[in-house]
Motif scaffolding. Sequence first.
Motif, PDB file in Angstrom:
ATOM      1  N   LEU A 190       0.841  -1.210   0.000  1.00  0.00           N
ATOM      2  CA  LEU A 190       0.000   0.000   0.000  1.00  0.00           C
ATOM      3  C   LEU A 190       0.873   1.256   0.000  1.00  0.00           C
ATOM      4  O   LEU A 190       0.568   2.239  -0.680  1.00  0.00           O
ATOM      5  N   MET A 191       1.960   1.213   0.745  1.00  0.00           N
ATOM      6  CA  MET A 191       2.850   2.382   0.821  1.00  0.00           C
ATOM      7  C   MET A 191       3.519   2.637  -0.533  1.00  0.00           C
ATOM      8  O   MET A 191       3.767   3.780  -0.905  1.00  0.00           O
ATOM      9  N   ILE A 192       3.817   1.557  -1.268  1.00  0.00           N
ATOM     10  CA  ILE A 192       4.396   1.713  -2.607  1.00  0.00           C
ATOM     11  C   ILE A 192       3.396   2.445  -3.506  1.00  0.00           C
ATOM     12  O   ILE A 192       3.769   3.358  -4.246  1.00  0.00           O
ATOM     13  N   GLN A 193       2.119   2.070  -3.416  1.00  0.00           N
ATOM     14  CA  GLN A 193       1.095   2.760  -4.234  1.00  0.00           C
ATOM     15  C   GLN A 193       1.045   4.239  -3.848  1.00  0.00           C
ATOM     16  O   GLN A 193       0.960   5.116  -4.709  1.00  0.00           O
ATOM     17  N   GLY A 194       1.111   4.509  -2.544  1.00  0.00           N
ATOM     18  CA  GLY A 194       1.049   5.888  -2.085  1.00  0.00           C
ATOM     19  C   GLY A 194       2.242   6.701  -2.571  1.00  0.00           C
ATOM     20  O   GLY A 194       2.098   7.824  -3.054  1.00  0.00           O
ATOM     21  N   LEU A 195       3.418   6.089  -2.475  1.00  0.00           N
ATOM     22  CA  LEU A 195       4.648   6.792  -2.855  1.00  0.00           C
ATOM     23  C   LEU A 195       4.615   7.228  -4.327  1.00  0.00           C
ATOM     24  O   LEU A 195       5.145   8.285  -4.682  1.00  0.00           O
ATOM     25  N   GLU A 196       3.969   6.413  -5.172  1.00  0.00           N
ATOM     26  CA  GLU A 196       3.919   6.740  -6.612  1.00  0.00           C
ATOM     27  C   GLU A 196       3.293   8.112  -6.873  1.00  0.00           C
ATOM     28  O   GLU A 196       3.660   8.796  -7.817  1.00  0.00           O
ATOM     29  N   THR A 197       2.311   8.506  -6.057  1.00  0.00           N
ATOM     30  CA  THR A 197       1.610   9.778  -6.307  1.00  0.00           C
ATOM     31  C   THR A 197       1.932  10.840  -5.256  1.00  0.00           C
ATOM     32  O   THR A 197       1.319  11.899  -5.236  1.00  0.00           O
ATOM     33  N   LEU A 198       2.897  10.552  -4.389  1.00  0.00           N
ATOM     34  CA  LEU A 198       3.170  11.471  -3.268  1.00  0.00           C
ATOM     35  C   LEU A 198       3.510  12.886  -3.731  1.00  0.00           C
ATOM     36  O   LEU A 198       3.016  13.867  -3.162  1.00  0.00           O
ATOM     37  N   SER A 199       4.324  13.010  -4.783  1.00  0.00           N
ATOM     38  CA  SER A 199       4.746  14.364  -5.181  1.00  0.00           C
ATOM     39  C   SER A 199       3.556  15.175  -5.697  1.00  0.00           C
ATOM     40  O   SER A 199       3.406  16.347  -5.363  1.00  0.00           O
ATOM     41  N   LEU A 200       2.688  14.531  -6.472  1.00  0.00           N
ATOM     42  CA  LEU A 200       1.492  15.231  -6.968  1.00  0.00           C
ATOM     43  C   LEU A 200       0.593  15.651  -5.817  1.00  0.00           C
ATOM     44  O   LEU A 200       0.059  16.763  -5.796  1.00  0.00           O
ATOM     45  N   ARG A 201       0.417  14.729  -4.880  1.00  0.00           N
ATOM     46  CA  ARG A 201      -0.487  15.023  -3.763  1.00  0.00           C
ATOM     47  C   ARG A 201       0.063  16.126  -2.873  1.00  0.00           C
ATOM     48  O   ARG A 201      -0.672  17.003  -2.424  1.00  0.00           O
ATOM     49  N   MET A 202       1.370  16.107  -2.613  1.00  0.00           N
ATOM     50  CA  MET A 202       1.932  17.141  -1.726  1.00  0.00           C
ATOM     51  C   MET A 202       1.822  18.525  -2.354  1.00  0.00           C
ATOM     52  O   MET A 202       1.632  19.522  -1.668  1.00  0.00           O
ATOM     53  N   GLU A 203       1.924  18.565  -3.685  1.00  0.00           N
ATOM     54  CA  GLU A 203       1.769  19.831  -4.385  1.00  0.00           C
ATOM     55  C   GLU A 203       0.347  20.362  -4.173  1.00  0.00           C
ATOM     56  O   GLU A 203       0.135  21.523  -3.819  1.00  0.00           O
ATOM     57  N   LYS A 204      -0.635  19.478  -4.343  1.00  0.00           N
ATOM     58  CA  LYS A 204      -2.043  19.869  -4.219  1.00  0.00           C
ATOM     59  C   LYS A 204      -2.405  20.195  -2.752  1.00  0.00           C
ATOM     60  O   LYS A 204      -3.065  21.203  -2.480  1.00  0.00           O
ATOM     61  N   HIS A 205      -1.972  19.327  -1.816  1.00  0.00           N
ATOM     62  CA  HIS A 205      -2.238  19.599  -0.386  1.00  0.00           C
ATOM     63  C   HIS A 205      -1.694  20.992  -0.034  1.00  0.00           C
ATOM     64  O   HIS A 205      -2.352  21.771   0.644  1.00  0.00           O
ATOM     65  N   SER A 206      -0.473  21.266  -0.512  1.00  0.00           N
ATOM     66  CA  SER A 206       0.189  22.527  -0.157  1.00  0.00           C
ATOM     67  C   SER A 206      -0.523  23.723  -0.778  1.00  0.00           C
ATOM     68  O   SER A 206      -0.759  24.734  -0.113  1.00  0.00           O
ATOM     69  N   GLN A 207      -0.865  23.614  -2.062  1.00  0.00           N
ATOM     70  CA  GLN A 207      -1.541  24.733  -2.730  1.00  0.00           C
ATOM     71  C   GLN A 207      -2.875  25.032  -2.067  1.00  0.00           C
ATOM     72  O   GLN A 207      -3.217  26.197  -1.816  1.00  0.00           O
ATOM     73  N   SER A 208      -3.655  23.992  -1.792  1.00  0.00           N
ATOM     74  CA  SER A 208      -4.969  24.206  -1.189  1.00  0.00           C
ATOM     75  C   SER A 208      -4.846  24.755   0.228  1.00  0.00           C
ATOM     76  O   SER A 208      -5.622  25.627   0.626  1.00  0.00           O
ATOM     77  N   ALA A 209      -3.892  24.227   0.999  1.00  0.00           N
ATOM     78  CA  ALA A 209      -3.733  24.698   2.384  1.00  0.00           C
ATOM     79  C   ALA A 209      -3.393  26.185   2.400  1.00  0.00           C
ATOM     80  O   ALA A 209      -3.903  26.941   3.231  1.00  0.00           O
ATOM     81  N   LEU A 210      -2.556  26.611   1.455  1.00  0.00           N
ATOM     82  CA  LEU A 210      -2.202  28.036   1.393  1.00  0.00           C
ATOM     83  C   LEU A 210      -3.442  28.881   1.070  1.00  0.00           C
ATOM     84  O   LEU A 210      -3.684  29.914   1.697  1.00  0.00           O
ATOM     85  N   LYS A 211      -4.254  28.408   0.133  1.00  0.00           N
ATOM     86  CA  LYS A 211      -5.475  29.150  -0.213  1.00  0.00           C
ATOM     87  C   LYS A 211      -6.420  29.233   0.986  1.00  0.00           C
ATOM     88  O   LYS A 211      -6.987  30.295   1.267  1.00  0.00           O
ATOM     89  N   VAL A 212      -6.589  28.115   1.682  1.00  0.00           N
ATOM     90  CA  VAL A 212      -7.474  28.103   2.860  1.00  0.00           C
ATOM     91  C   VAL A 212      -6.914  29.043   3.925  1.00  0.00           C
ATOM     92  O   VAL A 212      -7.659  29.832   4.532  1.00  0.00           O
TER      93      VAL A 212
END
Length: 420
Positions: free
Chosen positions: A278-300
């Motif tokens: 499961l962690m391998i699946q997560g790691l595959e998209t981690l960079s995309l997700r961190m970009e989105k989490h970060s952008q949205s958190a800044l907007k909020v």
Amino acid sequence: MQQETIALHAGYEKDSQGTMAVPIYMSTAYEFRDTEHAANLFALKELGNIYTRLTNPTSAVFEKRFAQVEGGVAAVSTASGASAIFSSIMNLCEAGDNIIVSNALYGGTTTLTDHTIKRIGIEARKFDVTDPTKLEELIDEKTKLILFESLSNPNTVVADFDKIVEVANKYNIITVVDNTVATPILCKPIELGCDLVVHSTSKYTTGQGLALGGIIVEGESCNRKIKGNSKYQHFNEPDPSYHGLVYADLPFPLFSIRMVLCVLRDLGVTASPFNSWLMIQGLETLSLRMEKHSQSALKVAQFLEKHPKVKKVNYPGLESDKNHKRAKKYLQGGFSGLLSFEVETFEEAKKILDSVEIFSIVVNIGDSKAIITHPASTTHQQLSKEELLAAGIGEGLIRLSIGLENSEDLINDLQKALDA
Ligand SMILES: *Cc1c(COP(=O)(O)O)cnc(C)c1O
């Protein structure tokens, strides 16, 4: 290779079936070719799988991949973030030793270091990671490690890496950085001069709140600090529990090899192969997700900062935040998805939690779904008003873990709740 590419490819060689996805090797044990092979594996003349408490092929892919993303030389996965931290301490310390820990740590790490390890004779001394001027005074010959969080959960405090690393290197002490909230996508503690990185992979790595896991990544500098250092005598003299093996004589990353041969062997805090998958699946998209989490958190955070009912917003991405300068220096590509804000009263805060529709009231972080918590009525309800203040938790403090939803939807949800 860049981190996104490493996160998809490193550490996996396709088997004879050409399997694109990493297979899950659900197996407790492994067959030896013959008695000589078995003897060689136990004597470390040959490396290979013996029993899953020590190593597993699926977990090995996750470990190699994660180590490369962090810029380390090896990694060992564990059953949880808590066990990654506890076993790091167990691999370096014994009764009578002390460790130096940040005053801004995850709750479970605070209870571990304040209470649990004290019962086995290890003392934790605290320092201020934002102003480590007093760190040096806490060190003595029994100090075995310095533990802190790159971006702390939940207070989003950013550590002053340069000053901590300078002191740790002067005294040849191993630094252990919990990089759970920043993830290797936003912060690379090994490049910043630290020796070990630990994670709760239960958070952003799995990313969808699917499973518990932990990992310890070893930097190249560990071997230099361990070899011949009397602080880490147990690596440098024969281990009676492993027929007199001297770890420092082995041509491997020393922290990790002892972690497997001794700590996993005896404590069994091993990751399940399924969770590693499961962690391998997560790691595959981690960079995309961190970009989105970060952008949205800044907007909020920017929305909340302008709202008349909000007294204060804590997010290291905001210029007004007291961690902003260090965050800009030590993080790249965003400031992660955690933030908190304060409204006037306990009642107002409770009303907001009861009014939101998209946010769930949950004590976790790093889920793909947005999370909201009110510490004063939940995790910290046993504390008095004075104790809450001392812990930096106002009665009206609300914490958010921003998910992958559309950020306008999240802002509208908060707006409606604030105006309700
Ligand atoms: C959650 C968390 C931990 C503990 O991890 P588990 O996987 O829940 O055991 C440790 N450190 C930080 C920063 C965390 O957020």
